[in-house]
Design a protein around this motif. Structure first.
Motif, PDB file in Angstrom:
ATOM      1  N   LEU A  22      15.881  16.377 -24.984  1.00  0.00           N
ATOM      2  CA  LEU A  22      16.873  15.852 -24.045  1.00  0.00           C
ATOM      3  C   LEU A  22      16.890  14.330 -24.050  1.00  0.00           C
ATOM      4  N   TRP A  23      15.724  13.721 -23.962  1.00  0.00           N
ATOM      5  CA  TRP A  23      15.667  12.263 -23.929  1.00  0.00           C
ATOM      6  C   TRP A  23      16.029  11.650 -25.281  1.00  0.00           C
ATOM      7  N   SER A  43      22.585   8.684 -28.026  1.00  0.00           N
ATOM      8  CA  SER A  43      23.868   8.312 -27.427  1.00  0.00           C
ATOM      9  C   SER A  43      23.937   6.801 -27.220  1.00  0.00           C
ATOM     10  N   GLY A  44      22.855   6.215 -26.727  1.00  0.00           N
ATOM     11  CA  GLY A  44      22.834   4.782 -26.505  1.00  0.00           C
ATOM     12  C   GLY A  44      22.872   3.980 -27.789  1.00  0.00           C
ATOM     13  N   LEU A  45      22.315   4.541 -28.865  1.00  0.00           N
ATOM     14  CA  LEU A  45      22.317   3.856 -30.156  1.00  0.00           C
ATOM     15  C   LEU A  45      23.617   4.071 -30.934  1.00  0.00           C
ATOM     16  N   GLY A  46      24.436   5.019 -30.497  1.00  0.00           N
ATOM     17  CA  GLY A  46      25.653   5.339 -31.243  1.00  0.00           C
ATOM     18  C   GLY A  46      25.399   6.237 -32.425  1.00  0.00           C
ATOM     19  N   ILE A  87      29.410   4.449 -31.351  1.00  0.00           N
ATOM     20  CA  ILE A  87      29.581   3.720 -30.101  1.00  0.00           C
ATOM     21  C   ILE A  87      28.303   3.819 -29.278  1.00  0.00           C
ATOM     22  N   SER A  88      27.977   2.759 -28.581  1.00  0.00           N
ATOM     23  CA  SER A  88      26.831   2.769 -27.686  1.00  0.00           C
ATOM     24  C   SER A  88      27.305   3.206 -26.312  1.00  0.00           C
ATOM     25  N   PHE A  89      26.852   4.370 -25.901  1.00  0.00           N
ATOM     26  CA  PHE A  89      27.290   4.924 -24.618  1.00  0.00           C
ATOM     27  C   PHE A  89      26.105   5.582 -23.923  1.00  0.00           C
ATOM     28  N   TRP A  90      25.778   5.054 -22.760  1.00  0.00           N
ATOM     29  CA  TRP A  90      24.657   5.618 -21.998  1.00  0.00           C
ATOM     30  C   TRP A  90      25.172   6.659 -21.006  1.00  0.00           C
ATOM     31  N   PRO A  91      24.624   7.873 -21.043  1.00  0.00           N
ATOM     32  CA  PRO A  91      25.054   8.935 -20.122  1.00  0.00           C
ATOM     33  C   PRO A  91      24.836   8.534 -18.670  1.00  0.00           C
ATOM     34  N   LYS A  92      25.589   9.177 -17.802  1.00  0.00           N
ATOM     35  CA  LYS A  92      25.496   8.860 -16.369  1.00  0.00           C
ATOM     36  C   LYS A  92      24.116   9.146 -15.811  1.00  0.00           C
ATOM     37  N   GLU A  93      23.395  10.101 -16.414  1.00  0.00           N
ATOM     38  CA  GLU A  93      22.041  10.393 -15.949  1.00  0.00           C
ATOM     39  C   GLU A  93      21.116   9.192 -16.111  1.00  0.00           C
ATOM     40  N   ILE A  94      21.414   8.349 -17.096  1.00  0.00           N
ATOM     41  CA  ILE A  94      20.604   7.152 -17.322  1.00  0.00           C
ATOM     42  C   ILE A  94      21.085   6.005 -16.443  1.00  0.00           C
ATOM     43  N   LYS A  95      22.387   5.819 -16.371  1.00  0.00           N
ATOM     44  CA  LYS A  95      22.936   4.728 -15.573  1.00  0.00           C
ATOM     45  C   LYS A  95      22.534   4.834 -14.109  1.00  0.00           C
ATOM     46  N   LEU A 140      26.366  18.745 -22.631  1.00  0.00           N
ATOM     47  CA  LEU A 140      27.193  17.915 -21.749  1.00  0.00           C
ATOM     48  C   LEU A 140      27.099  16.436 -22.142  1.00  0.00           C
ATOM     49  N   VAL A 141      25.925  16.003 -22.566  1.00  0.00           N
ATOM     50  CA  VAL A 141      25.774  14.629 -23.066  1.00  0.00           C
ATOM     51  C   VAL A 141      26.667  14.428 -24.288  1.00  0.00           C
ATOM     52  N   THR A 142      26.709  15.420 -25.162  1.00  0.00           N
ATOM     53  CA  THR A 142      27.534  15.336 -26.368  1.00  0.00           C
ATOM     54  C   THR A 142      29.024  15.279 -26.021  1.00  0.00           C
ATOM     55  N   TYR A 143      29.458  16.082 -25.053  1.00  0.00           N
ATOM     56  CA  TYR A 143      30.861  16.076 -24.650  1.00  0.00           C
ATOM     57  C   TYR A 143      31.254  14.729 -24.038  1.00  0.00           C
ATOM     58  N   ASP A 144      30.381  14.183 -23.189  1.00  0.00           N
ATOM     59  CA  ASP A 144      30.656  12.875 -22.582  1.00  0.00           C
ATOM     60  C   ASP A 144      30.769  11.797 -23.665  1.00  0.00           C
ATOM     61  N   TYR A 145      29.940  11.906 -24.670  1.00  0.00           N
ATOM     62  CA  TYR A 145      29.952  10.946 -25.784  1.00  0.00           C
ATOM     63  C   TYR A 145      31.276  11.044 -26.557  1.00  0.00           C
ATOM     64  N   GLN A 146      31.714  12.267 -26.824  1.00  0.00           N
ATOM     65  CA  GLN A 146      32.974  12.468 -27.534  1.00  0.00           C
ATOM     66  C   GLN A 146      34.153  11.910 -26.740  1.00  0.00           C
ATOM     67  N   ILE A 147      34.154  12.174 -25.448  1.00  0.00           N
ATOM     68  CA  ILE A 147      35.244  11.695 -24.597  1.00  0.00           C
ATOM     69  C   ILE A 147      35.287  10.172 -24.595  1.00  0.00           C
ATOM     70  N   GLU A 148      34.126   9.551 -24.505  1.00  0.00           N
ATOM     71  CA  GLU A 148      34.083   8.085 -24.501  1.00  0.00           C
ATOM     72  C   GLU A 148      34.586   7.524 -25.830  1.00  0.00           C
ATOM     73  N   ALA A 149      34.247   8.168 -26.945  1.00  0.00           N
ATOM     74  CA  ALA A 149      34.723   7.725 -28.255  1.00  0.00           C
ATOM     75  C   ALA A 149      36.244   7.825 -28.348  1.00  0.00           C
ATOM     76  N   ILE A 150      36.819   8.904 -27.833  1.00  0.00           N
ATOM     77  CA  ILE A 150      38.271   9.076 -27.845  1.00  0.00           C
ATOM     78  C   ILE A 150      38.937   8.040 -26.941  1.00  0.00           C
TER      79      ILE A 150
END
Length: 281
Positions: A35-36, A42-45, A67-75, A145-155
């Motif tokens: 998980l981590w 996700s953060g490294l892209g 893309i560098s995108f940190w999930p909401k669980e981290i933020k 869910l982390v993967t889906y959030d990453y895809q959405i952010e990329a789009i």
């Protein structure tokens, strides 16, 4: 005075129990590490890599996955003195440290465990993994869910590079929310179905009633036990069916809302000269 055979049996039981606990801890730590690691990637892209088939498709916008995108669980768990990368790296390293420590302890234990072999180890692992089924599925659910959030952010980022109007950006934001709802409800339904199937396989017994067990007449006790079993099984079946029905209705509504948003998006660009299809479906 306790005989030697009893002492040996107690030692074997203690060794098996200790070994099982170590295997259990290793399984838990490994799942958390997965998980981590998904947070870290996700953060490294580096969470998703596009396939060559996608890149070769015509009328397909090849949007960047780097893309560098940190999930909401981290933020939600950082403050002004800690960065997202520091938090994720700390947890990954701590999990790796604990895992190495337990692996060393496990190796020392099994090397001095008389009679321990691969067959015994596999039996222990199978039993532990079976009892960790629900936890494992929960971790897999979070990773998806982390993967889906990453895809959405990329789009979303690719969409913002298309010189879109403010109205189009608003529609895109709504679309992303609807897609998130759609993917979440689908995963929750799948998760629920897997849990129910798992419980149905394991549920070979039923809870006893102390009152029924206290009845001395064997014939009456057996009749009441059968009735009690049927009531328990029917209650479980009704609960499972209601849960599935609710989850399926939520998924259906989410799919419909998402499709409506997609159609709205396409209608906006219908007459555009250089229209390219974003992978929304």
């Amino acid at each position: 005075m306790m005989n030697i055979s009893s002492i040996v049996e107690d030692n074997i039981r203690d060794d098996l129990q200790h070994t099982s606990i170590l295997i259990y801890k290793m399984q838990i730590l490994s799942m958390y590490h997965l998980l981590w690691t998904s947070y870290w990637q996700s953060g490294l892209g580096q969470l998703i890599k596009q396939t060559s088939e996608q890149q070769q498709q015509q009328n397909y916008v090849v949007y960047s996955m780097n893309i560098s995108f940190w999930p909401k669980e981290i933020k939600q768990n950082i403050d002004t003195s800690t960065s997202s990368m520091d938090l994720v790296c700390y947890h990954r390293q701590e999990l790796e440290r604990q895992l190495r420590q337990i692996q060393i302890e496990w190796n020392n234990k099994v090397n001095h465990f008389s009679g321990y072999n691969l067959k015994v180890e596999q039996l222990l692992k199978d039993y532990i993994i079976q009892n960790l089924f629900e936890f494992q599925k929960e971790i897999e659910h979070k990773i998806k869910l982390v993967t889906y959030d990453y895809q959405i952010e990329a789009i979303k980022q690719e969409f913002n590079r298309q010189n879109s109007t403010e109205y189009q950006k608003k529609i895109m934001k709504q679309l992303c929310l609807k897609r998130d709802e759609k993917e979440t409800t689908e995963q929750e339904l799948k998760f629920l179905q897997e849990r129910i199937n798992h419980f149905n396989v394991l549920d070979q017994t039923f809870e006893h009633s102390a009152i029924i067990d206290s009845i001395e007449n064997i014939e009456i006790r057996q009749q009441l036990q059968q009735q009690y079993r049927k009531i328990i099984q029917q209650a479980k079946t009704d609960f499972y069916m209601l849960s599935l029905q609710t989850a399926e209705e939520q998924r259906t509504r989410a799919r419909l809302n998402y499709d409506n948003e997609v159609n709205k998006m396409y209608s906006i660009h219908h007459n555009a000269f250089d229209f390219t299809i974003l992978p929304l479906k």
